[in-house]
Design a protein around this motif. Structure first.
Motif, short mmCIF file in Angstrom:
data_model
loop_
_atom_site.label_atom_id
_atom_site.label_comp_id
_atom_site.label_asym_id
_atom_site.label_seq_id
_atom_site.Cartn_x
_atom_site.Cartn_y
_atom_site.Cartn_z
N THR A 19 30.68 21.06 24.26
CA THR A 19 31.39 21.42 22.70
C THR A 19 32.58 20.28 22.67
O THR A 19 32.73 19.82 21.42
N SER A 20 32.83 19.67 23.83
CA SER A 20 33.77 18.65 23.52
C SER A 20 33.05 17.23 22.80
O SER A 20 33.73 16.73 22.17
N ALA A 21 31.75 17.23 23.34
CA ALA A 21 30.99 16.13 22.93
C ALA A 21 30.76 16.59 21.43
O ALA A 21 30.57 15.48 20.47
N LEU A 22 30.44 17.71 21.19
CA LEU A 22 30.25 17.97 19.51
C LEU A 22 31.59 17.74 18.78
O LEU A 22 31.35 17.02 17.53
N TYR A 23 32.69 18.25 19.25
CA TYR A 23 33.80 18.01 18.41
C TYR A 23 33.95 16.50 18.21
O TYR A 23 34.08 15.98 17.05
N THR A 24 33.81 15.75 19.23
CA THR A 24 33.65 14.06 19.13
C THR A 24 32.65 13.32 18.35
O THR A 24 33.23 12.82 17.48
N PHE A 25 31.47 13.79 18.44
CA PHE A 25 30.72 13.28 17.51
C PHE A 25 30.85 13.54 16.35
O PHE A 25 30.18 12.84 15.20
N LEU A 26 30.86 15.03 15.80
CA LEU A 26 31.27 15.29 14.52
C LEU A 26 32.26 14.57 13.78
O LEU A 26 32.19 13.92 12.79
N ARG A 27 33.23 14.23 14.54
CA ARG A 27 34.37 13.60 14.15
C ARG A 27 34.06 11.85 13.69
O ARG A 27 34.48 11.34 13.06
N LEU A 28 33.24 11.32 14.93
CA LEU A 28 32.76 9.86 14.84
C LEU A 28 31.84 9.84 13.46
O LEU A 28 31.81 8.72 13.16
N LEU A 29 30.94 10.88 13.37
CA LEU A 29 29.73 10.85 12.58
C LEU A 29 30.59 10.68 10.96
O LEU A 29 30.09 9.87 10.33
N ALA A 30 31.62 11.39 11.02
CA ALA A 30 32.31 11.10 9.64
C ALA A 30 32.77 9.44 9.42
O ALA A 30 32.64 9.16 7.95
N ASP A 31 33.05 8.96 10.40
CA ASP A 31 33.34 7.43 10.28
C ASP A 31 31.90 6.83 10.16
O ASP A 31 31.70 6.16 9.28
N HIS A 32 31.10 7.17 11.16
CA HIS A 32 29.63 6.50 10.98
C HIS A 32 28.90 6.47 9.72
O HIS A 32 28.07 5.89 9.44
N CYS A 33 29.15 7.78 9.05
CA CYS A 33 28.22 8.08 7.92
C CYS A 33 28.99 7.57 6.71
O CYS A 33 28.02 7.63 5.54
N ARG A 34 30.06 6.77 6.81
CA ARG A 34 30.58 6.37 5.68
C ARG A 34 30.48 4.80 5.36
O ARG A 34 30.32 4.40 4.26
N VAL A 35 30.16 4.14 6.63
CA VAL A 35 29.82 2.63 6.63
C VAL A 35 28.28 2.69 6.82
O VAL A 35 27.68 2.83 7.79
N PHE A 36 27.52 2.03 5.76
CA PHE A 36 26.24 1.95 5.74
C PHE A 36 25.67 0.55 6.08
O PHE A 36 24.55 0.15 6.23
N SER A 37 26.58 -0.35 5.81
CA SER A 37 26.54 -1.89 5.88
C SER A 37 26.00 -2.55 7.48
O SER A 37 25.44 -3.38 7.44
N ASN A 38 26.29 -1.52 8.28
CA ASN A 38 26.08 -1.85 9.69
C ASN A 38 24.80 -1.47 10.16
O ASN A 38 24.75 -0.21 10.57
N PRO A 39 23.72 -2.41 10.28
CA PRO A 39 22.50 -1.65 10.89
C PRO A 39 22.54 -1.17 12.31
O PRO A 39 21.68 -0.47 12.48
N LYS A 40 23.38 -1.70 13.13
CA LYS A 40 23.20 -1.37 14.38
C LYS A 40 23.74 0.26 14.32
O LYS A 40 23.33 0.85 15.49
N LEU A 41 24.35 0.66 13.37
CA LEU A 41 24.77 1.96 13.34
C LEU A 41 23.60 2.79 13.31
O LEU A 41 23.73 4.06 13.56
#
Lengths: 1035, 178
Positions: free
Chosen positions: A167-189
């Motif tokens: 559940t901690s990981a879920l909270y963390t990755f949901l929050r990080l996804l908000a960042d990661h889904c906003r930036v699309f220019s980075n192919p590594k992402l």
């Protein structure tokens, strides 16, 4: 030796943890290769071995498997020590670790999952915390990737053993996804994003019963991912098809709303370093000194693209995971609301700002006193209220945002949200975070639509309150802004809203300063306790109520206060009904009351200095202390006074509190007078003068109760004219003086303590209290207690010591305009003050003279008397008295050269600042020559005509100041006049030390000249003499 | 849990490992231990007086750095540092100029507080050294500033300097933040 574990910059101190591991490794290096020793290590050796193995695993990847085997062989504690060392490395050193070490760290973590090491959950949580939000660096994305992969690869094991990690990981990755889904220019992402989505969807779709445990912030995070198709469908099901999650407990999204998110989730998105710095800021840094810390924090954590998004996490952290102690709350440490205000202004992107505000208000939307903590919603309220004076737009936009949320956050569950927000408001008032919502509702600077919407919100909620909990006669809940003369006839309008809540437990009280938990009383509420007091045998009744007050306070603090007021009123009534001495022992009463309030955490008559300068800590309004103070002022009752004296004996600053109260009432009246003189501008809200409102409120209760007719409507509001108000202020100070006199009589019998001395010591206490404006305090003293303060050295010295230059200058204006007097009109007293001031330090003396000049240049006091006293008061040190003499000169130049003044100046002795007279004459000659010479003429005539004692000097001998003569001669010379004219005027007086007898013989100018020659020539006048002589010779 | 700390062998002796916060506590102990034993001669800034001796051991936080200038071969840079008791100007030399940033907590060993080209500055000098020991978490005051005080020989002890007058309450070079 350089570290293989971490990168240490030049000039950086060694890290102790790293050092201890390295030393253990160096010592045991030879034993870390097979064959391993079979000996059982001592506890000390065991620790060292763990340290050495850990160091080996991390810096020797090629021997890592061998090291782990070694560890498996020796372990006796379920890997607990090893894990705690790992946690230490992650928390303390992760950012500095060499890349290869980081890889080894992940590897060894997986090994530890496989053996279900004790404490693996903490290690994983610590690693999750090291992923930094809004950071797109390779290292950070690498850690994301490693951890999300780990969660997926070790899924079965974790779900079985440590679901909280998931559940901690879920909270963390949901929050990080908000960042990661906003930036699309980075192919590594792309790859990372896919994995993160896979993990989150797997959790939400498959393990929803676990996800539910996160609580309402899960909704907040999912909202930000609404635009991602996978989450859009989850969101829809969450709201529309709860059964899709095949979780029996889940039937509606409002269930999530109702669950408060545990504070450990908020910590997940704050790195340990950020946490340390934020907590330091919120526990050690004083308000006003935070600027540099803020700059450092901003530079380190917030500057840079996308990093701003962390602000949202920090706001949640501060609201929900950092709850300061009472001690901090009462100190001057920067409060949470101020830090949040700063963070919100750091937001440059609109959506971040909106998310930050949502984070701030999030717990408001679903607030329920039973599950929610008042501390989570406190910062938003204080931020709104405290921004009112300077940043009204900020308050406005926050309030607007909150109301927008109420209307739009969840259209289908609008009533849930509206209920949450209004109970949040009520709880904040009830717990005394703010003492009334008037500050917002009656704040004219806020736009009327906003205020109206707020009122509606609160009113609607009001309708839902069960009837039996409502007070008997519910007053109209919100009244429009009041101009000063209008007094709310039903007491403070908002308090009935609190009343129905007071039946709830006050469990949260211990986390708040209880002094703050005091809503304003509403005397329109006839509580049962008030009626109890009205029974016949009042003494018995009072005693029985006092007996029970502890229980009443425990049950409801507000009722406790009302009871206290009722007791005080009964005492007053009893004494008024002919019984001169009350049969109630004040000592008993007091100790009981004080004890009961104390046991509930409230200390009566504490120093205001210990209370923070924020609205929530206003101990002068609505508190038990305020009630006692107020009752005393209205009644000046002996019994209450005795109670007060007992407190004084116990060392509480009662006098200072009374003085501060009276002074504040006067200030608020004064402020109102400034604003409300013209009727057009009379829209002064009582919320800006809370104490006055409170005081008036009490005044009417007092009148009403004393008349013994509680049903009769008392003085109509229109009758509240300036006179009544002025009398109220006057009576407050009279009560204080009354108290001073009796405390002197009772407590200071032996000591020769004047009331002025007592006033001084109270003033001293008051002027140390931060919230009190020193200038106002002193003005009030001199206006209302002038008999105790006029020309009092201690008080005036305290005044110049405590007041800054700006305030002093303002005060100079006020005394100059004759608004009040500091020095009075007794030359003797002023002389004594000046004489004593010679021992003050120069700054204080200069300040004093500024005030003296302002007042004495317009007052009627006979300045010449002071001057003559001063200059003829015997031996004085030239240096010590220099400032005073300078002051006198300026003062003379401010006064007109009246005959009396000039006469005095002309006859000053020669042995002290010789040129003073000449300098004074010179100033007048420039500014007011005609009057000067009129006066000189009169002076001369007086000398001529006087045959008996002089009025100017009470002696038969007249000395004319030398420098005066020289100056006059020079002056006439320069003006081209004939000296003989002048001398003829002064013929009889130019005699040096001429007494009356000698004067008759001195008619001849030759004699004059002769006497001059004989007596007038100390060597230092030699040069002038030559000049003079020539003019005589001409003659 | 029993943790014993012995100053002599600088080792931590841990006998029972029942607490998962063990490490944190060990860290706290270690800090305590360091403060207590490592340098008993550590002084607060307010206690230092100008002297031609390299004997100042102290700790402070760097508030602000000035521009780096060249003094012949060497770079130098003036900085404002402070602790809870006082502030002072710190002279950074050579690599020190880049090694430290505002917000760094710095420990100084064998530093010197003396006049350098008419400026009264604290510096490590050739015999002393400074190193970064932390960041941010230190309280400070910006007044008095020891570099903005006029010092005169102590009338009671001519080998020492004593404070004479305050030239400026705060640093004239690095004014306080509004």
């Amino acid at each position: 030796m350089a570290s293989k574990l971490i990168r240490i910059a030049s000039y950086e101190a060694q890290n102790q943890l790293e050092l201890s591991l390295r030393q253990a490794f160096d010592i045991l290096q030879s034993k870390l290769r097979p064959p391993f020793s079979l000996a059982i290590p001592s506890p000390q050796e065991y620790t060292q071995l763990n340290q050495a193995i850990l160091y080996g695993v991390l810096i020797e990847p090629h021997f890592a498997k061998s090291h782990i085997k070694h560890l498996h062989a020796i372990v006796i504690d379920g890997y607990k020590l090893f894990l705690s060392l790992l946690v230490g490395i992650v928390n303390e050193l992760y950012m500095k670790l060499v890349d290869s070490v980081k890889e080894q760290l992940i590897w060894v973590t997986k090994e530890m999952i496989d053996v279900s090491a004790v404490g693996i959950d903490s290690l994983l949580v610590c690693l999750l915390r090291q992923i930094v939000g809004g950071d797109f660096s390779d290292e950070n994305l690498w850690l994301c990737f490693e951890l999300v992969s780990l969660c997926l690869s070790k899924w079965d094991c974790l779900i079985e053993e440590k679901p909280v990690v998931l559940t901690s990981a879920l909270y963390t990755f949901l929050r990080l996804l908000a960042d990661h889904c906003r930036v699309f220019s980075n192919p590594k992402l792309e790859m990372l994003r896919r994995l993160e989505i896979e993990f989150c969807v797997k959790m939400l779709r498959g393990q929803f019963h676990l996800c539910l445990k996160i609580g309402r912030d899960l909704v907040r995070l999912l909202q930000d991912l609404f635009h991602v198709p996978e989450f859009k469908s989850i969101w829809k099901d969450l709201v529309l098809n709860p059964s899709e999650f095949r979780t029996a407990e889940y039937s509606d999204v409002s269930q999530l709303y109702c669950t408060r998110t545990s504070s450990r989730y908020f910590l997940l998105r704050i790195t340990p370093e950020m946490e340390t710095q934020l907590r330091f800021l919120l526990t050690h840094v004083m308000l006003g000194s935070q600027r540099r810390y803020q700059i450092w924090f901003e530079k380190k954590f917030l500057l840079g693209p996308e990093r701003e998004s962390r602000i949202v996490d920090i706001v949640r952290f501060i609201c929900c995971a950092h709850h300061p102690s009472n001690e901090i709350l009462q100190s001057n440490v920067i409060p949470r609301w101020a830090v949040i205000g700063w963070l919100l202004t750091c937001c440059k992107k609109k959506y971040i700002e909106a998310n930050g505000r949502l984070a701030l208000f999030y717990d408001w939307l679903f607030f329920n006193e039973k599950v929610d903590n008042i501390m989570n919603i406190e910062p938003a309220m204080l931020l709104m209220v405290c921004s009112l004076p300077k940043y009204i737009n900020f308050t406005h936009s926050l309030l607007e945002f909150l109301l927008l949320l109420v209307d739009n956050y969840d259209l289908d569950r609008k009533n849930v949200i509206a209920g949450g927000v209004s109970s949040a408001f009520n709880a904040l008032v009830q717990r005394g975070v703010v003492h009334s919502l008037d500050v917002l509702i009656h704040c004219n600077a806020l736009s009327p639509p906003i205020r109206e919407r707020l009122q509606n919100l609160l009113l609607n909620d009001q309708c839902k309150v069960p009837r039996d909990l409502l007070p008997i006669d519910l007053p109209s809940h919100f009244t429009p802004a009041l101009s000063l003369p209008d007094v709310p006839s039903t007491g403070n309008p908002t308090t009935s809203a609190n009343e129905q809540l007071t039946c709830e437990g006050e469990a949260g009280l211990s986390t708040r300063p209880v002094v703050a938990s005091v809503p304003v009383l509403d005397d329109s509420v006839n509580t049962s306790t008030l009626q109890v007091v009205a029974v016949e045998s009042e003494v018995d009744a009072i005693e029985s109520v006092v007996e029970n007050i502890g229980e009443i306070i425990k049950e409801s603090y507000t009722r406790g206060l009302q009871t206290l007021e009722a007791i005080l009123l009964s005492i007053v009534n009893q004494c008024n009904h002919g019984k001169t001495s009350c049969s109630i022992s004040s000592q008993d009463l007091l100790s009981k009351i004080a004890k009961e309030f104390e046991s509930n955490g409230y200390q009566l008559f504490t120093s205001l200095g210990s209370l923070a300068d924020i609205v929530e800590c206003d101990d002068e309004i609505g508190s038990a202390t305020a009630i006692i103070t107020r009752s005393f002022i209205f009644s000046q009752n002996e019994t209450i006074q005795e109670m007060l004296l007992v407190w004084v004996r116990n060392g509480f600053p009662v006098g200072a509190r009374l003085l501060s109260y009276a002074s504040r009432v006067a200030n608020e009246v004064h402020a109102a007078g400034c604003f409300g003189n013209s009727d057009a501008e009379a829209e002064v809200s009582l919320s800006r003068m809370p104490l006055l409102a409170y005081h008036l409120d009490g005044y009417f209760t007092f009148l009403k109760k004393r008349q013994g007719d509680s049903s009769k409507t008392f003085v109509s509001v229109s009758e509240m004219d300036e006179k009544v108000i002025a009398n109220l202020v006057k009576s407050a100070f009279t009560a204080y003086k009354h108290f001073l006199l009796s405390s002197r009589a009772i407590l200071h019998k032996e000591a020769d303590t004047s009331p002025s001395k007592l006033l001084f010591s109270d003033l001293k206490d008051c002027s140390d209290w931060k919230r009190i404006r020193t200038k106002d305090l002193f003005r009030n003293i001199f206006c209302h207690l002038s008999d105790l303060s006029l020309c009092e050295e201690d008080i005036i010295r305290l005044l110049v010591e405590k007041m800054d230059y700006a305030n002093l200058t303002e005060m100079q204006f006020e005394v100059g305009m004759g608004k009040f007097s500091l020095f009075g009109d007794s030359p003797k007293l002023v002389f004594r003050l000046i004489k004593n001031s010679l021992n003050w330090n120069p700054v204080e003396q200069h300040k004093l003279w500024g005030l003296i000049r302002s007042e004495l240049s317009v007052s009627k006091i006979q300045v010449e008397k002071i001057i003559v006293e001063f200059f003829s008061s015997g031996e004085m040190d030239r240096n010590l008295s220099a400032i005073a003499v300078g002051g006198f000169l300026t003062l003379c130049s401010c006064r007109a050269p009246t005959p009396d003044l000039v006469g005095t100046i002309m006859s000053l002795p020669n042995n002290f600042f010789e040129d003073f007279t000449a300098a004074a004459l010179a100033t007048w000659a420039a500014s007011n020559a005609s009057m000067l010479f009129d006066s000189l003429t009169k002076f001369a005539e007086k000398l001529k005509s006087k045959s008996t004692c002089s009025t100017i000097l009470n002696s038969t001998e007249i000395e004319i100041n030398q420098s005066a003569i020289f100056w006059l001669l020079n002056y006439f010379n320069a003006e081209g006049m004939n000296v003989s004219d002048m001398l003829s005027n002064f013929k009889p007086n130019a005699l040096w030390k001429l007494n009356m007898q000698a004067r008759d013989e001195a008619a001849d100018l030759k004699v004059v000249q002769h006497i001059y020659l004989q007596s007038l020539l100390p060597w230092k006048y030699g040069q002038r003499w030559l000049m003079l002589k020539s003019s005589y010779e001409d003659y | 849990m029993v943790v014993s700390v012995t100053a002599k062998d600088k080792a931590f002796h841990i006998e029972d490992f029942s607490n998962c916060w063990l490490l944190l506590q060990v860290d706290q102990l270690r800090e305590f231990y360091e403060e207590d034993c490592l340098d008993e001669r550590m002084v607060p800034l307010e206690a230092i007086v100008p002297a031609a001796q390299n004997n100042i051991n102290t700790q402070f936080i760097l508030l602000e750095k000035g521009k780096t200038t060249w003094d012949g071969q060497n770079r130098m840079c003036l900085a404002l540092v402070a602790d809870k008791t006082a502030a002072v100007h710190l002279q950074l030399w050579g690599e020190e100029c880049e090694a430290f940033e505002a917000g760094d907590i710095i420990r100084m060993e064998n530093g010197i507080f003396s006049y350098n080209k008419n400026n009264l500055v604290l510096r490590a000098g050739k015999r002393g050294r400074i190193e970064k020991v932390g960041e941010f978490t230190m309280e400070f005051v910006e007044t008095p500033n020891l570099s903005e005080i006029k010092w005169v020989p102590d009338p009671n002890n001519s080998n020492r300097y004593a404070r004479h007058t305050v030239i400026s309450s705060h640093s004239c070079i690095f004014p306080p933040m509004p």
